[in-house]
Motif scaffolding. Sequence first.
Motif, PDB file in Angstrom:
ATOM      1  N   ALA A 293       0.780  -1.120   0.001  1.00  0.00           N
ATOM      2  CA  ALA A 293       0.005  -0.090   0.043  1.00  0.00           C
ATOM      3  C   ALA A 293       0.834   1.243   0.012  1.00  0.00           C
ATOM      4  O   ALA A 293       1.747   1.474   0.878  1.00  0.00           O
ATOM      5  CB  ALA A 293      -0.918   0.103   1.232  1.00  0.00           C
ATOM      6  N   ASP A 294       0.739   2.251  -0.726  1.00  0.00           N
ATOM      7  CA  ASP A 294       1.666   3.375  -1.071  1.00  0.00           C
ATOM      8  C   ASP A 294       3.092   3.165  -1.115  1.00  0.00           C
ATOM      9  O   ASP A 294       3.638   3.635  -0.593  1.00  0.00           O
ATOM     10  CB  ASP A 294       1.152   4.394  -0.176  1.00  0.00           C
ATOM     11  CG  ASP A 294      -0.295   4.664   0.041  1.00  0.00           C
ATOM     12  OD1 ASP A 294      -0.994   4.771  -0.937  1.00  0.00           O
ATOM     13  OD2 ASP A 294      -0.944   4.876   1.158  1.00  0.00           O
TER      14      ASP A 294
ATOM     15  N   ASP B   7      -7.730   2.824   5.999  1.00  0.00           N
ATOM     16  CA  ASP B   7      -7.487   3.787   4.851  1.00  0.00           C
ATOM     17  C   ASP B   7      -6.997   3.267   3.474  1.00  0.00           C
ATOM     18  O   ASP B   7      -7.243   4.060   2.540  1.00  0.00           O
ATOM     19  CB  ASP B   7      -6.747   5.010   5.301  1.00  0.00           C
ATOM     20  CG  ASP B   7      -5.452   4.870   5.723  1.00  0.00           C
ATOM     21  OD1 ASP B   7      -5.118   3.804   6.239  1.00  0.00           O
ATOM     22  OD2 ASP B   7      -4.419   5.806   5.610  1.00  0.00           O
ATOM     23  N   VAL B   8      -6.460   2.073   3.676  1.00  0.00           N
ATOM     24  CA  VAL B   8      -6.062   1.510   2.518  1.00  0.00           C
ATOM     25  C   VAL B   8      -6.687   0.373   1.944  1.00  0.00           C
ATOM     26  O   VAL B   8      -6.411  -0.155   0.612  1.00  0.00           O
ATOM     27  CB  VAL B   8      -4.406   1.018   2.475  1.00  0.00           C
ATOM     28  CG1 VAL B   8      -3.532   2.328   2.998  1.00  0.00           C
ATOM     29  CG2 VAL B   8      -4.170   0.126   3.617  1.00  0.00           C
ATOM     30  N   ARG B   9      -7.523  -0.034   2.347  1.00  0.00           N
ATOM     31  CA  ARG B   9      -8.306  -1.230   2.339  1.00  0.00           C
ATOM     32  C   ARG B   9      -9.103  -1.191   0.592  1.00  0.00           C
ATOM     33  O   ARG B   9      -9.092  -2.090   0.056  1.00  0.00           O
ATOM     34  CB  ARG B   9      -9.454  -1.687   3.174  1.00  0.00           C
ATOM     35  CG  ARG B   9      -8.650  -2.067   4.517  1.00  0.00           C
ATOM     36  CD  ARG B   9      -9.935  -2.382   5.615  1.00  0.00           C
ATOM     37  NE  ARG B   9      -8.977  -2.666   6.746  1.00  0.00           N
ATOM     38  CZ  ARG B   9      -9.858  -2.442   8.077  1.00  0.00           C
ATOM     39  NH1 ARG B   9     -11.059  -2.856   7.903  1.00  0.00           N
ATOM     40  NH2 ARG B   9      -9.232  -2.779   9.054  1.00  0.00           N
ATOM     41  N   ARG B  10      -9.672   0.247   0.548  1.00  0.00           N
ATOM     42  CA  ARG B  10     -10.577   0.129  -0.745  1.00  0.00           C
ATOM     43  C   ARG B  10      -9.462   0.041  -1.966  1.00  0.00           C
ATOM     44  O   ARG B  10      -9.804  -0.778  -2.892  1.00  0.00           O
ATOM     45  CB  ARG B  10     -11.177   1.501  -0.766  1.00  0.00           C
ATOM     46  CG  ARG B  10     -12.561   1.457  -0.008  1.00  0.00           C
ATOM     47  CD  ARG B  10     -13.362   2.657  -0.315  1.00  0.00           C
ATOM     48  NE  ARG B  10     -14.552   2.445   0.689  1.00  0.00           N
ATOM     49  CZ  ARG B  10     -15.683   2.343   0.303  1.00  0.00           C
ATOM     50  NH1 ARG B  10     -15.936   1.843  -0.692  1.00  0.00           N
ATOM     51  NH2 ARG B  10     -16.721   2.277   1.052  1.00  0.00           N
ATOM     52  N   GLY B  11      -8.455   0.839  -1.863  1.00  0.00           N
ATOM     53  CA  GLY B  11      -7.205   0.513  -2.872  1.00  0.00           C
ATOM     54  C   GLY B  11      -6.892  -0.782  -2.975  1.00  0.00           C
ATOM     55  O   GLY B  11      -6.658  -1.370  -4.138  1.00  0.00           O
ATOM     56  N   LEU B  12      -6.829  -1.712  -1.897  1.00  0.00           N
ATOM     57  CA  LEU B  12      -6.156  -2.996  -1.918  1.00  0.00           C
ATOM     58  C   LEU B  12      -7.301  -3.981  -2.621  1.00  0.00           C
ATOM     59  O   LEU B  12      -6.886  -4.806  -3.537  1.00  0.00           O
ATOM     60  CB  LEU B  12      -5.875  -3.518  -0.730  1.00  0.00           C
ATOM     61  CG  LEU B  12      -4.563  -2.808   0.022  1.00  0.00           C
ATOM     62  CD1 LEU B  12      -4.563  -3.607   1.396  1.00  0.00           C
ATOM     63  CD2 LEU B  12      -3.600  -3.331  -0.815  1.00  0.00           C
TER      64      LEU B  12
ATOM     65  N   ARG C 297      -9.336  -2.933  -4.952  1.00  0.00           N
ATOM     66  CA  ARG C 297      -9.341  -2.468  -6.349  1.00  0.00           C
ATOM     67  C   ARG C 297      -8.178  -2.941  -7.135  1.00  0.00           C
ATOM     68  O   ARG C 297      -8.180  -3.106  -8.226  1.00  0.00           O
ATOM     69  CB  ARG C 297      -9.535  -1.166  -6.313  1.00  0.00           C
ATOM     70  CG  ARG C 297     -10.901  -0.318  -6.401  1.00  0.00           C
ATOM     71  CD  ARG C 297     -11.068   1.050  -6.902  1.00  0.00           C
ATOM     72  NE  ARG C 297     -10.164   1.772  -6.162  1.00  0.00           N
ATOM     73  CZ  ARG C 297     -10.428   2.651  -4.760  1.00  0.00           C
ATOM     74  NH1 ARG C 297     -11.749   2.473  -4.481  1.00  0.00           N
ATOM     75  NH2 ARG C 297      -9.636   3.351  -4.314  1.00  0.00           N
ATOM     76  N   ASN C 298      -7.178  -3.454  -6.370  1.00  0.00           N
ATOM     77  CA  ASN C 298      -5.686  -3.713  -7.085  1.00  0.00           C
ATOM     78  C   ASN C 298      -5.370  -4.899  -6.607  1.00  0.00           C
ATOM     79  O   ASN C 298      -4.377  -5.269  -6.321  1.00  0.00           O
ATOM     80  CB  ASN C 298      -4.793  -2.727  -6.905  1.00  0.00           C
ATOM     81  CG  ASN C 298      -5.303  -1.507  -7.422  1.00  0.00           C
ATOM     82  OD1 ASN C 298      -5.348  -1.371  -8.692  1.00  0.00           O
ATOM     83  ND2 ASN C 298      -5.638  -0.407  -6.744  1.00  0.00           N
TER      84      ASN C 298
END
Length: 190
Positions: A2-3, A131-136, A138-139
Amino acid sequence: VADGYVIGSCIKHIPLAGRTITQFIQQLMRERKEPVPSEDSLEVAKRVKEMYSYVCPDLAKEYQKYDKKPDKFFKTYQGIKKQTGLPYTIDVGYERFLGPEIFFNPEIFSSDFITPLPDVVDESIVKCPIDVRRGLYRNIVLSGGTTMFKDFSKRLQRDIKRIVDNRMQANIAKLATLTHNNLPPAIDVN
């Protein structure tokens, strides 16, 4: 990741791999008493896995398809015995979809590990900072030979989406103070 950072505490390991599928297919062919020479058994199972296997969306429906039209779905594998050089032929049936199915229903192979891959992926993401779950979600990136089975990514995406949607609905039901106007947006799983 993440990031640009690896979240080491969220890394999960599953004891299933391509060799597990090969062993399972080998076991299924032995149980069906296919005429595979014992010295060629592992190599034939590997070939069957690589040439004919795929991930099915619904196990029960797949069995029904094969039972209704075996001529259409059963395949034939032809090999040559290593020791004698004589040809042999075997039927490849349920192994085609049962092999990869151990990632989604591992209890059909072993009682030692019974957590399906979609659950492992979801548990890993849920352990990450919120705060990083949605991005994970999606990817999600697949890599490795086993992830190349036909429809593997579709099935994984569908199963993770179901888990996330069910959890979201349960959380919304628990929070009676929310109204329809304040519902959180759906989570994309790719």
